[in-house]
Design an enzyme around this catalytic site. Structure first.
Site: not given
Ligand code: FAD
Ligand code: NAP
Length: 337
Positions: A163, A237, A333
């Site tokens: 991340r 998250s 995050e």
């Molecule tokens: P924004 O929220 O618009 O921006 C995020 C940051 O990036 C800000 O600081 C902004 O200034 C900067 N930014 C945006 N665009 C640019 C650009 N073009 N150049 C420079 N800076 C920029 N994230 C995960 O990693 N894994 C997931 O599984 C995941 N699941 C999610 C589920 C839900 C329901 C939600 C609501 C969010 C989730 N996220 C997840 C977080 C998010 O969706 C991601 O981080 C996504 O990439 C953000 O994109 P955005 O366009 O909305 O960014």
């Molecule tokens: P989950 O499957 O309930 O697992 C909980 C956590 O354990 C996850 O965050 C994942 O870490 C870790 N994990 C599970 N299995 C793993 C494996 N085999 N090896 C290493 N790490 C493991 O998680 P969940 O909440 O339903 O999310 C599923 C996936 O979607 C995850 O990868 C999560 O990161 C992603 N997600 C991200 C966001 C976001 O906003 N960043 C939101 C929703 C879901 P990791 O997170 O490092 O993968």
């Protein structure tokens, strides 16, 4: 140029926080971006937005909010095994995933249904279900705010981590990502071992594995666990999963035998932050309209009228409580403004 003044950012952030921006403008080309930046004074603040799904607004934004809507998905080269595509930073991420699945280009199916735009995907090296964009990343182009030109970044320039990227650290607020090149597999390699994917595929009765089936499974799991931002405000998250030293993990495991842990490449152990928050008693907690999601404690939610400071204050209470109970300091995050 469509420059607006004193508009509410509520439609532009998935937490649904109602705070104004002093100046707001979308841009759909690099030229429009350059024009907007020359209209802005250097001293004025700048926020670049994609889908607003990874931000929490805590105060009115006294500056320029530029919304990236650069479109386009195009093949730039291909060989027997791979296809390289360039996507405009304003393309919807899940739209890009579906575009690839329809053509049987493998690599992003595990990243289905992540909200937001392509341009933000390298910011935190988006990841889910064992895949991160660094696994399919080739290069990106970004506008340098200091040099006023486009710069190409290779994978090593981006310093991707969990991340993390150089754009969140050393080069924070210095570049605007305008396009990203991805390298996708024509002969997909399936990744189903992570989380509940395998189990979901069985429930779906899938006999022949495909990237479409994996994407569908991921979508079903996500829809069952995560709040839909169109219904309940959230930014996914709120915290990162902490990585702790092995002796600390073993000590905690002694007291909490059901504590999950995943070894990392740096000899630390990754502990699910959602588990820690749930064990500290926060799952389903609600204070006014700010809350902790009842199905996934890692997600903070806005039930309607919570403001950014209320959500931030709740996150601070969670940080303190997890620190007291487990000796682990959670890191946010979500980007706080
Ligand atoms: P924004 O929220 O618009 O921006 C995020 C940051 O990036 C800000 O600081 C902004 O200034 C900067 N930014 C945006 N665009 C640019 C650009 N073009 N150049 C420079 N800076 C920029 N994230 C995960 O990693 N894994 C997931 O599984 C995941 N699941 C999610 C589920 C839900 C329901 C939600 C609501 C969010 C989730 N996220 C997840 C977080 C998010 O969706 C991601 O981080 C996504 O990439 C953000 O994109 P955005 O366009 O909305 O960014
Ligand atoms: P989950 O499957 O309930 O697992 C909980 C956590 O354990 C996850 O965050 C994942 O870490 C870790 N994990 C599970 N299995 C793993 C494996 N085999 N090896 C290493 N790490 C493991 O998680 P969940 O909440 O339903 O999310 C599923 C996936 O979607 C995850 O990868 C999560 O990161 C992603 N997600 C991200 C966001 C976001 O906003 N960043 C939101 C929703 C879901 P990791 O997170 O490092 O993968």
């Amino acid at each position: 140029m469509n420059i607006q003044h004193n508009i509410s950012l509520k439609p532009y952030n998935t937490f649904g926080i109602d705070l104004p921006a002093k100046t707001f403008a979308p841009f759909a080309t690099v030229e429009e971006l350059a024009e907007l930046l020359s209209a802005k004074n250097e001293q004025e603040n700048l926020m670049v937005l994609g889908g607003g799904s990874n931000i929490l607004l805590t105060q009115p934004f006294d500056g320029w909010v530029l919304q990236n809507s650069i479109p386009g998905i195009a093949i730039i080269k291909e060989d027997e095994n791979y296809v390289w595509i360039r996507a405009g930073a304003g393309e919807n991420w899940h739209g890009l995933v579906l575009h690839c699945i329809a053509r049987n280009w493998g690599g992003v199916e595990n990243l289905s249904l992540i909200p937001g735009c392509v341009g933000a995907s390298p910011m935190q090296n988006i990841g889910a279900y064992g895949v991160e964009i660094k696994d399919v990343f080739e290069s990106l182009e970004a506008w340098s705010l200091s040099d006023r030109n486009l710069v190409t970044f290779s994978i090593s320039d981006c310093a991707f981590g969990y991340r993390e990227s150089v754009f969140k650290r050393k080069l924070k607020n210095q570049f605007i990502i305008t396009s990203v090149v991805f390298k996708l597999r024509k002969k997909p390699v399936f990744q189903t071992s992570y989380g509940a994917i395998q189990q979901e595929l069985e429930t779906m009765g899938i006999s022949e594995l495909s990237i479409k089936a994996i994407s569908d499974a991921v979508i079903r799991i996500r829809q069952s666990k995560l709040p839909d931002p169109a219904v309940t405000g959230n930014a996914g998250s709120f915290f990162k999963n902490p990585e702790i030293e092995l002796p600390h993990y073993l000590e905690l495991k002694h007291s909490y035998p059901d504590l999950p842990g995943y070894p990392t490449k740096t000899d630390t152990t990754k502990v699910p932050a959602g588990w820690l928050i749930e064990k500290a008693g926060w799952k389903g907690y609600r204070e006014g309209d700010a809350g902790v999601h009842s199905k996934q404690a890692l997600v903070l939610v806005n039930y309607g009228k919570a403001n950014g400071n209320e959500i931030y204050a709740l996150s601070e209470k969670i940080v303190q409580s997890v620190k007291e109970k487990f000796g682990i300091v959670l890191e946010r995050e979500v980007n706080i403004y």
